[in-house]
Every structure is written in structure tokens, then in C-alpha cells.
Write an enzyme that holds these catalytic residues in place. Structure first.
Site, PDB file in Angstrom:
ATOM      1  N   TYR A  35     -10.969  25.099  -2.748  1.00  0.00           N
ATOM      2  CA  TYR A  35      -9.908  24.593  -1.866  1.00  0.00           C
ATOM      3  C   TYR A  35      -9.135  23.473  -2.557  1.00  0.00           C
ATOM      4  O   TYR A  35      -7.909  23.529  -2.673  1.00  0.00           O
ATOM      5  CB  TYR A  35     -10.550  24.101  -0.573  1.00  0.00           C
ATOM      6  CG  TYR A  35      -9.585  23.625   0.492  1.00  0.00           C
ATOM      7  CD1 TYR A  35      -8.833  24.536   1.235  1.00  0.00           C
ATOM      8  CD2 TYR A  35      -9.461  22.270   0.785  1.00  0.00           C
ATOM      9  CE1 TYR A  35      -7.967  24.090   2.235  1.00  0.00           C
ATOM     10  CE2 TYR A  35      -8.604  21.826   1.788  1.00  0.00           C
ATOM     11  CZ  TYR A  35      -7.859  22.736   2.509  1.00  0.00           C
ATOM     12  OH  TYR A  35      -7.007  22.293   3.499  1.00  0.00           O
ATOM     13  N   ASP A  53     -19.115  15.724  -0.128  1.00  0.00           N
ATOM     14  CA  ASP A  53     -18.428  15.318   1.104  1.00  0.00           C
ATOM     15  C   ASP A  53     -17.778  13.941   0.866  1.00  0.00           C
ATOM     16  O   ASP A  53     -18.477  12.976   0.547  1.00  0.00           O
ATOM     17  CB  ASP A  53     -19.476  15.228   2.225  1.00  0.00           C
ATOM     18  CG  ASP A  53     -18.868  15.277   3.609  1.00  0.00           C
ATOM     19  OD1 ASP A  53     -18.916  16.347   4.234  1.00  0.00           O
ATOM     20  OD2 ASP A  53     -18.348  14.239   4.066  1.00  0.00           O
ATOM     21  N   PRO A  54     -16.457  13.824   1.008  1.00  0.00           N
ATOM     22  CA  PRO A  54     -15.823  12.518   0.748  1.00  0.00           C
ATOM     23  C   PRO A  54     -16.372  11.424   1.664  1.00  0.00           C
ATOM     24  O   PRO A  54     -16.581  11.651   2.859  1.00  0.00           O
ATOM     25  CB  PRO A  54     -14.344  12.786   1.040  1.00  0.00           C
ATOM     26  CG  PRO A  54     -14.175  14.256   0.809  1.00  0.00           C
ATOM     27  CD  PRO A  54     -15.460  14.868   1.282  1.00  0.00           C
ATOM     28  N   GLY A  75     -23.693   9.564   9.042  1.00  0.00           N
ATOM     29  CA  GLY A  75     -22.541   9.412   9.942  1.00  0.00           C
ATOM     30  C   GLY A  75     -21.652   8.230   9.610  1.00  0.00           C
ATOM     31  O   GLY A  75     -20.726   7.912  10.366  1.00  0.00           O
ATOM     32  N   VAL A  83     -15.165  18.886  12.245  1.00  0.00           N
ATOM     33  CA  VAL A  83     -15.967  17.930  13.009  1.00  0.00           C
ATOM     34  C   VAL A  83     -15.483  17.748  14.452  1.00  0.00           C
ATOM     35  O   VAL A  83     -16.312  17.692  15.379  1.00  0.00           O
ATOM     36  CB  VAL A  83     -16.073  16.582  12.259  1.00  0.00           C
ATOM     37  CG1 VAL A  83     -14.740  15.844  12.198  1.00  0.00           C
ATOM     38  CG2 VAL A  83     -17.147  15.705  12.859  1.00  0.00           C
ATOM     39  N   VAL A  84     -14.186  17.676  14.682  1.00  0.00           N
ATOM     40  CA  VAL A  84     -13.719  17.383  16.045  1.00  0.00           C
ATOM     41  C   VAL A  84     -14.083  18.534  16.986  1.00  0.00           C
ATOM     42  O   VAL A  84     -14.642  18.318  18.072  1.00  0.00           O
ATOM     43  CB  VAL A  84     -12.193  17.103  16.072  1.00  0.00           C
ATOM     44  CG1 VAL A  84     -11.708  16.936  17.502  1.00  0.00           C
ATOM     45  CG2 VAL A  84     -11.870  15.854  15.258  1.00  0.00           C
ATOM     46  N   GLU A 144      -8.971  22.383  -5.742  1.00  0.00           N
ATOM     47  CA  GLU A 144      -8.247  22.713  -6.978  1.00  0.00           C
ATOM     48  C   GLU A 144      -7.166  23.759  -6.706  1.00  0.00           C
ATOM     49  O   GLU A 144      -6.113  23.756  -7.353  1.00  0.00           O
ATOM     50  CB  GLU A 144      -9.207  23.200  -8.070  1.00  0.00           C
ATOM     51  CG  GLU A 144     -10.236  22.152  -8.494  1.00  0.00           C
ATOM     52  CD  GLU A 144      -9.638  20.990  -9.304  1.00  0.00           C
ATOM     53  OE1 GLU A 144      -8.412  20.764  -9.255  1.00  0.00           O
ATOM     54  OE2 GLU A 144     -10.423  20.300  -9.981  1.00  0.00           O
TER      55      GLU A 144
HETATM   56  P1  NAD Z   1      -6.430  27.591  10.149  1.00  0.00           P
HETATM   57  O1  NAD Z   1      -7.604  28.154   9.442  1.00  0.00           O
HETATM   58  O2  NAD Z   1      -6.462  27.522  11.632  1.00  0.00           O
HETATM   59  O3  NAD Z   1      -5.091  28.349   9.746  1.00  0.00           O
HETATM   60  C1  NAD Z   1      -4.907  28.991   8.518  1.00  0.00           C
HETATM   61  C2  NAD Z   1      -4.187  30.303   8.777  1.00  0.00           C
HETATM   62  O4  NAD Z   1      -3.927  30.971   7.528  1.00  0.00           O
HETATM   63  C3  NAD Z   1      -5.026  31.267   9.616  1.00  0.00           C
HETATM   64  O5  NAD Z   1      -4.220  31.835  10.631  1.00  0.00           O
HETATM   65  C4  NAD Z   1      -5.465  32.323   8.606  1.00  0.00           C
HETATM   66  O6  NAD Z   1      -5.736  33.584   9.198  1.00  0.00           O
HETATM   67  C5  NAD Z   1      -4.280  32.345   7.661  1.00  0.00           C
HETATM   68  N1  NAD Z   1      -4.585  32.856   6.326  1.00  0.00           N
HETATM   69  C6  NAD Z   1      -5.637  32.526   5.531  1.00  0.00           C
HETATM   70  N2  NAD Z   1      -5.563  33.199   4.366  1.00  0.00           N
HETATM   71  C7  NAD Z   1      -4.425  33.962   4.427  1.00  0.00           C
HETATM   72  C8  NAD Z   1      -3.816  34.882   3.542  1.00  0.00           C
HETATM   73  N3  NAD Z   1      -4.339  35.153   2.334  1.00  0.00           N
HETATM   74  N4  NAD Z   1      -2.665  35.498   3.936  1.00  0.00           N
HETATM   75  C9  NAD Z   1      -2.126  35.250   5.154  1.00  0.00           C
HETATM   76  N5  NAD Z   1      -2.672  34.383   6.042  1.00  0.00           N
HETATM   77  C10 NAD Z   1      -3.815  33.747   5.673  1.00  0.00           C
HETATM   78  O7  NAD Z   1      -6.196  26.122   9.538  1.00  0.00           O
HETATM   79  P2  NAD Z   1      -5.133  25.000   9.910  1.00  0.00           P
HETATM   80  O8  NAD Z   1      -5.890  23.778  10.238  1.00  0.00           O
HETATM   81  O9  NAD Z   1      -4.136  25.521  10.861  1.00  0.00           O
HETATM   82  O10 NAD Z   1      -4.457  24.760   8.484  1.00  0.00           O
HETATM   83  C11 NAD Z   1      -3.170  25.245   8.179  1.00  0.00           C
HETATM   84  C12 NAD Z   1      -2.759  24.742   6.790  1.00  0.00           C
HETATM   85  O11 NAD Z   1      -2.730  23.318   6.797  1.00  0.00           O
HETATM   86  C13 NAD Z   1      -3.704  25.157   5.677  1.00  0.00           C
HETATM   87  O12 NAD Z   1      -2.957  25.465   4.528  1.00  0.00           O
HETATM   88  C14 NAD Z   1      -4.542  23.921   5.435  1.00  0.00           C
HETATM   89  O13 NAD Z   1      -4.998  23.846   4.109  1.00  0.00           O
HETATM   90  C15 NAD Z   1      -3.534  22.827   5.743  1.00  0.00           C
HETATM   91  N6  NAD Z   1      -4.239  21.594   6.144  1.00  0.00           N
HETATM   92  C16 NAD Z   1      -4.763  21.478   7.392  1.00  0.00           C
HETATM   93  C17 NAD Z   1      -5.448  20.312   7.739  1.00  0.00           C
HETATM   94  C18 NAD Z   1      -6.046  20.112   9.100  1.00  0.00           C
HETATM   95  O14 NAD Z   1      -6.707  19.094   9.300  1.00  0.00           O
HETATM   96  N7  NAD Z   1      -5.837  20.951  10.078  1.00  0.00           N
HETATM   97  C19 NAD Z   1      -5.589  19.277   6.794  1.00  0.00           C
HETATM   98  C20 NAD Z   1      -5.050  19.467   5.530  1.00  0.00           C
HETATM   99  C21 NAD Z   1      -4.357  20.611   5.211  1.00  0.00           C
HETATM  100  N1  UDP Z   2     -19.204  16.641   9.964  1.00  0.00           N
HETATM  101  C1  UDP Z   2     -20.281  16.272  10.753  1.00  0.00           C
HETATM  102  N2  UDP Z   2     -20.731  17.171  11.677  1.00  0.00           N
HETATM  103  C2  UDP Z   2     -20.162  18.387  11.864  1.00  0.00           C
HETATM  104  C3  UDP Z   2     -19.046  18.749  11.063  1.00  0.00           C
HETATM  105  C4  UDP Z   2     -18.609  17.838  10.113  1.00  0.00           C
HETATM  106  O1  UDP Z   2     -20.827  15.163  10.634  1.00  0.00           O
HETATM  107  O2  UDP Z   2     -20.619  19.144  12.734  1.00  0.00           O
HETATM  108  C5  UDP Z   2     -18.686  15.655   8.990  1.00  0.00           C
HETATM  109  C6  UDP Z   2     -18.465  16.202   7.578  1.00  0.00           C
HETATM  110  O3  UDP Z   2     -19.650  16.111   6.811  1.00  0.00           O
HETATM  111  C7  UDP Z   2     -17.365  15.283   7.078  1.00  0.00           C
HETATM  112  C8  UDP Z   2     -16.553  14.951   8.333  1.00  0.00           C
HETATM  113  O4  UDP Z   2     -17.398  15.261   9.433  1.00  0.00           O
HETATM  114  O5  UDP Z   2     -17.918  14.088   6.570  1.00  0.00           O
HETATM  115  C9  UDP Z   2     -15.265  15.766   8.451  1.00  0.00           C
HETATM  116  O6  UDP Z   2     -15.607  17.121   8.278  1.00  0.00           O
HETATM  117  P1  UDP Z   2     -14.554  18.306   8.451  1.00  0.00           P
HETATM  118  O7  UDP Z   2     -15.238  19.567   8.038  1.00  0.00           O
HETATM  119  O8  UDP Z   2     -13.946  18.235   9.803  1.00  0.00           O
HETATM  120  O9  UDP Z   2     -13.351  17.955   7.443  1.00  0.00           O
HETATM  121  P2  UDP Z   2     -13.294  17.469   5.917  1.00  0.00           P
HETATM  122  O10 UDP Z   2     -14.681  17.185   5.402  1.00  0.00           O
HETATM  123  O11 UDP Z   2     -12.650  18.593   5.205  1.00  0.00           O
HETATM  124  O12 UDP Z   2     -12.490  16.233   5.996  1.00  0.00           O
END
Ligand code: NAD
Ligand code: UDP
Length: 319
Positions: A151, A279-280, A213, A193-194, A153
Site C-alpha cells: 500500500y 504499525d505507525p 493503545g 479502527v473506528v 510504496e
Molecule cells: P474503500 O475500500 O471503501 O474504497 C475503495 C474502493 O476502490 C472500493 O469501492 C473498491 O471496490 C475499489 N477498488 C479497489 N481496487 C479497485 C480496482 N482495481 N479497480 C476498481 N476499483 C477498485 O476505501 P476508502 O476509505 O473509501 O478509500 C478511498 C481512497 O482513499 C483509497 O485510494 C484510499 O487509499 C484513500 N485513502 C483513504 C483514507 C481513509 O481514511 N478513508 C486515508 C488515506 C487514503
Molecule cells: N487498531 C486497533 N484495534 C482495531 C483496529 C485498529 O487498536 O480493532 C489500531 C491499529 O493498530 C492502528 C490504529 O488503530 O494503530 C489505526 O488503524 P487503522 O487500521 O484504522 O488505520 P491505519 O493503521 O492505516 O492508520
């Protein structure tokens, strides 16, 4: 030249049936755009866009962005990519392909159609950051060979492609580094997590805290984020980013659990589980660029956003 009978903006949203994408499609339709939602339904669902299917300005196409897409559009929001660690690690090779080949295909499409193209990048490009909070100028601390690398990279390479296409072809590109965003329509089994904490609290199950945590994240409500994406797309062509978008409020996972328990009135217990590799430890956006260039900052605080999200999940869990 395609003949056109409508003056509406034609906007492509890849990943449009996902969590963020479905909210973005809704917002763009409300603003009068013609929206083409493209999704392979890996993590997205038809339910997310059910309310839009009857709209004559909305079109849905099942398509994988790792393959070329011959359409005519004016703007492209490239959101296709699983975002939850559980899902992006399920088929890591496909995750990298989605980010890298998806970016190449969308940039190629933008070049051919002269469309503006926006990349949904991520705070994960900073890896486990040693600079806190993270400004856009920080190059990050990313493991290139770990379980999160497909993811992290993949998204970093996509950013490289966006800026190389701009340097080679002078294209109008936009790169947004999205920090943890949450809200209604996250999948109950999404694994982030949320949604995990809320669903566990509503079902009376143990709240799973990974590690002790104390690791922190900054949580942005979906409406704020979508507003930022649209502002970025509408910004002048010299505003390419990368630009951070997120809520600077920073919380430990223990604090988040306490908020969720209080707001749901749940008596769930905390259960501590091993911390996933790489995990960051901390994450908080420096959003001074978004404030200055886009006049954008989040308006919805954690408590209010959690309340709205809990209301949504109450219905999901009950139904
Ligand atoms: P999500 O998993 O709900 O949505 C991703 C969507 O992309 C899904 O509908 C999935 O079916 C579709 N998809 C995956 N691979 C595909 C492919 N090869 N071709 C066509 N469709 C494909 O996630 P999200 O939270 O809605 O994230 C949307 C975008 O925002 C992503 O690119 C994610 O990396 C980026 N993003 C989200 C967050 C967040 O916190 N929600 C944070 C950082 C970046
Ligand atoms: N996490 C947790 N319990 C869960 C899911 C996630 O404690 O059930 C932690 C996870 O290890 C991370 C943080 O919550 O430290 C955010 O995780 P998430 O997967 O939501 O996003 P990301 O790690 O990609 O920021």
C-alpha cells in the site's frame, strides 16, 4: 471531437462505490455534475450507491482500473484502492497493481482527454513518521519490504507517476495525502479502527486494542474530507500538492475507545491484542498548506463525527 448535448462537467470517480467514493459521487451530483462511477467491488458495494442509481446523471461501470478505460471525461478523481490494512494485505500484489497501474491508466486517460486528475494519496507515504506533526516536505520513514509496503510504496509510486506526467506533459494534476477518515458507509467488517470499535461496542463485544493503545491517529469526518477534495480539484492548475488533508486533532487508540464507549453507552470490555508489524506510532497532519491554498480546514470534531457514525452503525447492526 465527441458531440455533446450537455454542458454538465463529466466527472469520473474510480473507487466510487467505496466509502469515500460514494460520498464524493453524492456531492458531485448535488453540484450538477455528470458522474461516472467505476468500481470492481473489491471492498465497495452497490448498497453504498443504491440511492444514486436512479439519478439520470449517475452512471455505474464495473471495471478494474488496472485495465485501460476508454471514456471521455473532464475530471478524474482516482480513489480506487482498498484502504483498510486487512483488505490491502489480502492480495498485496493486486494492491500494488491497483495503485501503480491504476495511476498509469488514469494519467493516460487524463492526458488523452485533457482532464484534470486527482490522486487519493495517503498519510501512509510518511510510514512510521519520525517528524511530528507531518508536513508535506517530510519524505517519510517507510519499510519497503513489510506487510504494509504494498500500500505505502504503491501510493508513493503513484505520486511519482503523477509528478512525472506533469513534468513530461505539463498536465493539471492534484495529489491529496488523506489522513484517517471515517463516517457512515464504512463497511462493518472493514477492519479499520473506528468502524471496529463502534461495531464492537454496539454488539457488546470486546473492544480490540492493538498493542497498548498508546499509538495515535488523527480522525477526519468524511464530509470535511470530501469538501477538501472538491476544493482541491477546483483550485488553480499550479496547486498540484501534494497537500495534506485530515483533522489535526490527535487521539490515542485508548482515548478513541473511551469516546466510543461513552457515546454508545456500551459496557464492552477492552481486549489487548498484539500490535501489527510496522504499525505507525503517531500520526497528525500539518494542514497549514490546505488552510493557505484552499481555505480548508475540518469543521466537524471527533465527538460530533462519532455520533453521526454511531447513528449509522446502529441501523446497520440492527438490520
Ligand atoms: P474503500 O475500500 O471503501 O474504497 C475503495 C474502493 O476502490 C472500493 O469501492 C473498491 O471496490 C475499489 N477498488 C479497489 N481496487 C479497485 C480496482 N482495481 N479497480 C476498481 N476499483 C477498485 O476505501 P476508502 O476509505 O473509501 O478509500 C478511498 C481512497 O482513499 C483509497 O485510494 C484510499 O487509499 C484513500 N485513502 C483513504 C483514507 C481513509 O481514511 N478513508 C486515508 C488515506 C487514503
Ligand atoms: N487498531 C486497533 N484495534 C482495531 C483496529 C485498529 O487498536 O480493532 C489500531 C491499529 O493498530 C492502528 C490504529 O488503530 O494503530 C489505526 O488503524 P487503522 O487500521 O484504522 O488505520 P491505519 O493503521 O492505516 O492508520
Amino acid at each position: 471531437m465527441t458531440s455533446r448535448y450537455s454542458l454538465r462537467k463529466r466527472v469520473l470517480v474510480t473507487g466510487g462505490a467505496g466509502f469515500l467514493g460514494s460520498h464524493l459521487c453524492e456531492r458531485l451530483l448535488a453540484e450538477g455534475a455528470d458522474v461516472l462511477c467505476v468500481d470492481n467491488f473489491f471492498t465497495g458495494t452497490r448498497a453504498n450507491i443504491q440511492g444514486l442509481l436512479g439519478n439520470p446523471n449517475f452512471e455505474l461501470l464495473r471495471h478494474d482500473v488496472t485495465f485501460a478505460l476508454p471514456v471521455e471525461v473532464d475530471q478524474i478523481y482516482n480513489l480506487a484502492c482498498p484502504a483498510s490494512p486487512v483488505h490491502y494485505q489480502f492480495d498485496p500484489v493486486q494492491t500494488t497493481k491497483t495503485s501503480v497501474m491504476g495511476a498509469i491508466n488514469m494519467l493516460g486517460l487524463a492526458l488523452r482527454t485533457k482532464a484534470k486528475v486527482l490522486q487519493a494519496s495517503t498519510s501512509e507515504v510518511y510510514g512510521d513518521p519520525s517528524v511530528h506533526p507531518q508536513p508535506e516536505s517530510y519524505w517519510g520513514n517507510v519499510n519497503p519490504i513489510g506487510p504494509r509496503s504494498c500500500y505505502d510504496e504503491g501510493k508513493r509510486c503513484a505520486e511519482t507517476l503523477f509528478f512525472d506526467y506533469r513534468r513530461q506533459h505539463q498536465m493539471p494534476i492534484k495529489v491529496v495525502r488523506i489522513f484517517n477518515t471515517y463516517g457512515p458507509r464504512m463497511h462493518p467488517n472493514d477492519g479499520r479502527v473506528v468502524s471496529n470499535f463502534i461495531v464492537q461496542a454496539l454488539r457488546g463485544q470486546d473492544i480490540t486494542i492493538y498493542g497498548d493503545g498508546s499509538q495515535t491517529r488523527s480522525f477526519c469526518y468524511v464530509d470535511d474530507l470530501v469538501d477538501g477534495l472538491v476544493r482541491m480539484m477546483d483550485s488553480p492548475d499550479d496547486c498540484t500538492g501534494p497537500i495534506n488533508m485530515g483533522n489535526p486533532g490527535e487521539f490515542s487508540m485508548l482515548e478513541l475507545a473511551q469516546h466510543v464507549l461513552r457515546l454508545t453507552g456500551s459496557r464492552s470490555q477492552l481486549r489487548f491484542e498484539p500490535l501489527p508489524q510496522d504499525d505507525p506510532k503517531q500520526r497528525r497532519p500539518d494542514i497549514s498548506q490546505a488552510r493557505a491554498r484552499l481555505d480548508w480546514e475540518p469543521r466537524i470534531g471527533l465527538e460530533q463525527g462519532l455520533e453521526r457514525t454511531i447513528d449509522y452503525f446502529r441501523e446497520v447492526v440492527a438490520g
